[in-house]
Enzyme design. Structure first.
Site, short mmCIF file in Angstrom:
data_model
loop_
_atom_site.label_atom_id
_atom_site.label_comp_id
_atom_site.label_asym_id
_atom_site.label_seq_id
_atom_site.Cartn_x
_atom_site.Cartn_y
_atom_site.Cartn_z
N HIS A 169 0.43 -9.49 4.82
CA HIS A 169 -0.60 -8.44 4.85
C HIS A 169 -1.30 -8.42 3.49
O HIS A 169 -1.09 -7.56 2.65
CB HIS A 169 0.02 -7.07 5.15
CG HIS A 169 -0.99 -6.07 5.60
ND1 HIS A 169 -0.89 -5.36 6.79
CD2 HIS A 169 -2.13 -5.65 5.02
CE1 HIS A 169 -1.93 -4.54 6.90
NE2 HIS A 169 -2.70 -4.71 5.84
N GLN A 214 0.81 -1.23 0.00
CA GLN A 214 0.00 0.00 0.00
C GLN A 214 0.83 1.27 0.00
O GLN A 214 0.32 2.36 -0.28
CB GLN A 214 -0.92 0.00 1.23
CG GLN A 214 -1.94 -1.11 1.20
CD GLN A 214 -2.86 -1.06 2.40
OE1 GLN A 214 -2.63 -1.73 3.40
NE2 GLN A 214 -3.89 -0.25 2.33
N ASN A 227 -2.13 -10.65 8.85
CA ASN A 227 -3.02 -9.50 9.04
C ASN A 227 -4.45 -9.87 8.61
O ASN A 227 -4.70 -10.20 7.44
CB ASN A 227 -2.55 -8.31 8.19
CG ASN A 227 -3.47 -7.12 8.34
OD1 ASN A 227 -3.45 -6.44 9.36
ND2 ASN A 227 -4.33 -6.89 7.36
N GLU A 228 -5.34 -9.85 9.56
CA GLU A 228 -6.77 -9.99 9.29
C GLU A 228 -7.14 -11.19 8.42
O GLU A 228 -7.64 -11.05 7.30
CB GLU A 228 -7.30 -8.72 8.62
CG GLU A 228 -7.15 -7.50 9.47
CD GLU A 228 -7.73 -6.28 8.81
OE1 GLU A 228 -8.10 -6.34 7.63
OE2 GLU A 228 -7.83 -5.26 9.49
C1 GCO Z 1 -7.32 -3.63 6.60
C2 GCO Z 1 -5.93 -3.52 6.28
C3 GCO Z 1 -5.43 -2.17 5.85
C4 GCO Z 1 -6.49 -1.21 5.33
C5 GCO Z 1 -7.07 -0.43 6.47
C6 GCO Z 1 -8.08 0.60 6.01
O1 GCO Z 1 -7.64 -3.58 7.79
O2 GCO Z 1 -8.09 -3.82 5.68
O3 GCO Z 1 -5.15 -3.93 7.38
O4 GCO Z 1 -4.57 -2.57 4.83
O5 GCO Z 1 -5.90 -0.33 4.42
O6 GCO Z 1 -7.74 -1.29 7.32
O7 GCO Z 1 -9.18 -0.05 5.44
#
Ligand code: GCO
Length: 439
Positions: free
Chosen positions: A117, A20, A161-162
């Site tokens: 990520h 990003q 991440n998520e």
């Molecule tokens: C997410 C990611 C980030 C996003 C942020 C804003 O949570 O989707 O970690 O990469 O850019 O959350 O939406």
């Protein structure tokens, strides 16, 4: 800033993700799941391009972190840059991350590294990435190798991440690669493989670390707040609970009990257990953004819709990213983690607002930091740090550059960074905090 207080050793940081913000760096752009996905799937046909050129401008950006008073920085390693061809690590790119870590230490900024990520090399995507559990070994090997490479320069590690966003975007809504829509069986399998990979990375790192106890490893979880639009409507309640379980509950249950149960209607039930799971988070990374009010609507494809309201009057105080200002949600998320994963410390690994209205950014920071301070001081949540998303404007996935998340505005033509007025409250809170403990 008088109405907030945080623990003395609290980390104040910003968060980013390589894809990003970095741009391609010194070589031709490497191929990844996202580089192949972008050309047809980003709003208004935008392309990530050089993003905000953080690969070259990291020293300047670390200076900006220091100007804010930050003492921490969360970033992800670009697996696609590091290993464009399976089994061959690009030593120049590894050298780049050593340079970044050196500059962070020079500015007394604590690093936190994320291994995955959302982005991975195209060769990994082409063998269906986490849909096939045999592929996970490549990611586990990469993560443990990266730990070996940087273990003397970093002690805070985020595995994935998520996972829930990676799965919902890639296998439900289709807004993320590989763009599958309404595939609950694939989704639950990918989620299982991601959670299993987290466990294996944790154990792999702890088994080879020179000083295992010096390193804290955790997964990063976005807690979505799903509430029924009409709390007395049993269908609204039922659907909001289903969504909560799919996006939040099933993962928290796995790390609390070691058992993952997928029970979404219309999909094949899936359960798996891993007795190690409850012992594989030295912390939980909590990302918090959204408050979704769920309303049953038989005319919608999945019989529900997400709506927003402040009360029964007009729409909530909405931000550009279509998230309402709902600081109570951050408080609730911290208390939920404290209740469901007791004794597991929390870092707020992401929290931020995309808004062209800078006053709302100021309001956001005041309200969310107040809510966080209350969660710590009143509810007893063990929150160790706060990473604002994000230091600069950056490439917001499917939204492209339309979403302005930066504390610093970036002029994409000149790459000039400018601190937004609305961001200055963050700087003031940090300065007050440091002054309080410097006596
Ligand atoms: C997410 C990611 C980030 C996003 C942020 C804003 O949570 O989707 O970690 O990469 O850019 O959350 O939406």
């Amino acid at each position: 800033t008088d109405d907030v207080s945080f623990p003395q050793s609290f980390l104040w940081g910003t968060a980013s993700a390589s894809y990003q913000c970095e741009g391609p760096g010194d070589r031709a752009p490497t191929k990844s799941n996202w580089s192949e996905w972008e050309p047809q799937h980003i709003k208004r046909g935008q392309q990530c391009g050089i993003a905000v050129d953080h690969y070259h401008r990291y020293k300047e950006d670390i200076e900006l972190m220091s100007t804010l008073g930050c003492n921490a920085y969360r970033f992800s390693l670009a697996w696609d840059k590091i290993e464009p061809i399976e089994g061959q690590y690009d030593q120049d790119v590894l050298g780049h991350y050593h340079d970044v870590l050196r500059e962070l230490h020079r500015q007394s900024i604590v690093p936190m590294i994320t291994f995955h990520h959302f982005v991975h090399p195209l060769w990994f995507e082409e063998r269906s990435s986490f849909l096939n559990s045999t592929n996970s070994s490549a990611f586990i090997r990469f993560s443990v190798d990266m730990f070996k490479e940087f273990q003397d320069e970093c002690h805070l590690w985020c595995t994935i991440n998520e996972p829930e966003v990676y799965v919902s975007g890639g296998y439900f809504t289709g807004i993320f690669p590989p763009g599958r829509k309404s595939q609950p069986n694939e989704a639950s399998l990918v989620l299982q493989n991601l959670l299993q990979a987290h466990v294996d990375i944790y154990d792999g790192i702890k088994s080879i670390a020179r000083q295992p106890d010096q390193h804290s490893i955790g997964i990063v979880k976005d807690i979505f707040q799903f509430d029924p639009y009409h709390p007395l409507n049993p269908l609204d309640v039922y659907i909001s609970r289903l969504l909560d379980y799919a996006m939040n509950g099933c993962i928290l249950d796995f790390f609390r009990t070691g058992s993952f149960k997928w029970t979404m209607p219309g999909s094949t039930p899936r359960t798996f257990t891993n007795s190690r799971a409850p012992h594989t988070n030295d912390f939980i990374g909590l990302n918090y953004y959204s408050h979704f009010l769920v309303r049953f609507n038989p005319f919608k494809p999945s019989s529900f819709e997400i709506v927003h309201r402040q009360d029964d009057s007009g729409p909530s105080l909405m931000t550009d990213m279509a998230y309402p200002l709902y600081p109570e949600g951050l408080y609730r998320a911290c208390v939920r983690l404290k209740d469901e994963l007791p004794r597991v410390p929390i870092y707020i690994t992401e929290n931020g607002i995309a808004d062209r209205c800078d006053d709302r950014r100021h309001l956001f920071l005041r309200r969310y930091l107040y809510a966080l301070s209350r969660a710590i001081n009143e509810a007893g949540c063990d929150v160790r740090g706060y990473f604002y998303w994000s230091l600069t404007d950056n490439f917001e996935w499917a939204e492209g550059y339309d979403m302005k998340f930066g504390l610093y505005d970036v002029n994409l033509q000149t790459q000039e960074r400018t601190l937004r007025d609305g961001a200055k409250y963050f700087q003031q809170v940090i300065q007050k905090h440091r002054a309080k403990y410097q006596k």
